[in-house]
Design a protein around this motif. Sequence first.
Motif, PDB file in Angstrom:
ATOM      1  N   THR A  93      -5.051 125.007 -71.799  1.00  0.00           N
ATOM      2  CA  THR A  93      -5.599 124.812 -73.142  1.00  0.00           C
ATOM      3  C   THR A  93      -7.049 124.360 -73.131  1.00  0.00           C
ATOM      4  OG1 THR A  93      -4.828 122.508 -73.207  1.00  0.00           O
ATOM      5  CG2 THR A  93      -3.315 124.202 -74.035  1.00  0.00           C
ATOM      6  N   HIS A  94      -7.735 124.554 -72.010  1.00  0.00           N
ATOM      7  CA  HIS A  94      -9.121 124.107 -71.865  1.00  0.00           C
ATOM      8  C   HIS A  94      -9.228 122.611 -72.059  1.00  0.00           C
ATOM      9  CE1 HIS A  94     -13.498 124.408 -71.745  1.00  0.00           C
ATOM     10  NE2 HIS A  94     -13.342 125.665 -71.410  1.00  0.00           N
ATOM     11  N   SER A 373      -9.475 128.992 -75.306  1.00  0.00           N
ATOM     12  CA  SER A 373      -8.425 129.297 -74.337  1.00  0.00           C
ATOM     13  C   SER A 373      -7.887 130.697 -74.602  1.00  0.00           C
ATOM     14  CB  SER A 373      -7.298 128.262 -74.412  1.00  0.00           C
ATOM     15  OG  SER A 373      -6.845 128.110 -75.735  1.00  0.00           O
ATOM     16  N   TYR A 390     -10.750 133.428 -71.805  1.00  0.00           N
ATOM     17  CA  TYR A 390     -10.478 132.227 -71.006  1.00  0.00           C
ATOM     18  C   TYR A 390     -11.555 131.153 -71.149  1.00  0.00           C
ATOM     19  CZ  TYR A 390      -6.786 134.941 -68.809  1.00  0.00           C
ATOM     20  OH  TYR A 390      -5.649 135.690 -68.585  1.00  0.00           O
ATOM     21  N   SER A 397      -5.787 129.701 -65.056  1.00  0.00           N
ATOM     22  CA  SER A 397      -4.967 130.210 -66.160  1.00  0.00           C
ATOM     23  C   SER A 397      -4.832 131.726 -66.171  1.00  0.00           C
ATOM     24  CB  SER A 397      -5.530 129.718 -67.496  1.00  0.00           C
ATOM     25  OG  SER A 397      -6.881 130.070 -67.650  1.00  0.00           O
TER      26      SER A 397
END
Length: 472
Positions: A93-94, A373, A390, A397
């Motif tokens: 989720t960054h 994200s 991303y 991820s």
Amino acid sequence: MAPVAMRTVAQSLSDALPVSYWLDDPGRPAPQPALTGDEHCDLLVIGGGYTGLWTALLAKERDPGRDVVLIESKEAGWAASGRNGGFCAASLTHGLANGIARWPAELPRLEELGARNLDAIEAAVARYGIECDFERTGEIDVATEPHQVEELKELHAEAERLGLGDGSVFLDQDEVRAEVDSPTFLGGVWDRDGVAMLHPARLAWGLKEACLGLGVRIYENTRGLELTSSGAGMAVRTPYGRVQARRVALGTNIFPSLVKRIRPYTVPVYDYALMTEPLTPEQLAAVGWKNRQGLGDSANQFHYFRITADNRILWGGYDAIYPYGGKLDSEYDHRPETYLKLAGHFFTCFPQLEGIRFSHAWGGAIDTCSRFSAFFGKAYSGKVAYAAGYTGLGVGSTRFGADVMLDLLAGERTERTELKMVRTKPMPFPPEPFKWTGIALTKWSLARADERSGHRNLWLKTLDRFGLGFDS
């Protein structure tokens, strides 16, 4: 900066090669031949970065009999996968703050899936013998302003309240400087287990070799030009041939997607980095860094930095450059004015390293979306899947994104496809000139917030209200 200091900064860059340090490697593998003529397969993967390579590898691991082809417009790992900082994070989720803001109800599940994903990456590196300097050292979020100390304390306390604080510890000024010594550090939060450091290009090359070993046919210097439905499957035209495939997975990162409707969801943001020459034992002792963590400061316009296997320091971030119209051009890969700015910031952070020189300076485009994200989806009646957006956190991820795409192509309901994060899209960016104007205003506002103890102006508060934003 005083003129003498500016000359010193400029001199530190005089020998810097304008190429990614990671890609400037004698172990760089030779490219696979380009596709000529017609090819047929069960699954075609388009893109030879992390997303595409993980997708091809996991497809073969799920079903060794599946016939998989991967095409790449240049060479595997040449773009973002070979130019990033080598921070392989568990977060999907960054970061925790972005996850709390956007998916609070399912954040514990996202954190669990992210941790499992990082474990799986570590296991794959060992299983396939990928020599990419994988070190699970964690990362320290560093405060360099008093208000950032309080923000980090609050976020750490919130993580503990949600039961997500295991493995992280708050460090006061003395404690953080005992880890890495900089006069600018006022505090920090060390995520001990959720981030690994690695050599990003060697990870991509290792994944390529693993795919070839499992029977994936890889064609490099083979761009996908056009995607069309063809009976029960899909057809992709290339410069010298064509691929017929039952299913297609798109891992094209920031490059224009063959599914045109998803193009407005991402913008290219150019990010830049420097790499020092190897530190001497005396220089290394002056900064400490015995635990070899990655670091990032807590400003809106932030720096990320880490130490490499051969004791160089990578120093990147801060400037995030959006070219008008979202133009992708190699001329943006280098920006001397940003290199000078980064070098000046480096010596402010580490004045004890004055006199060290930079060996490499480079840049590259990040596929940025408005929620920071990745997002996912299907097209052509489920025969095509994609993952993109991303926003600089794809080293880890992208493997999760590969799993999501394979789930979608199989038409399966899984713990991944049931996530709200997977089922929803970010807000698309508006057309020009509104896109450029909005991004420029956001960057200016973020810089102002850094100068005003984190105070967010009306523009940023409005973006927050609608779940939008922009981060360097």
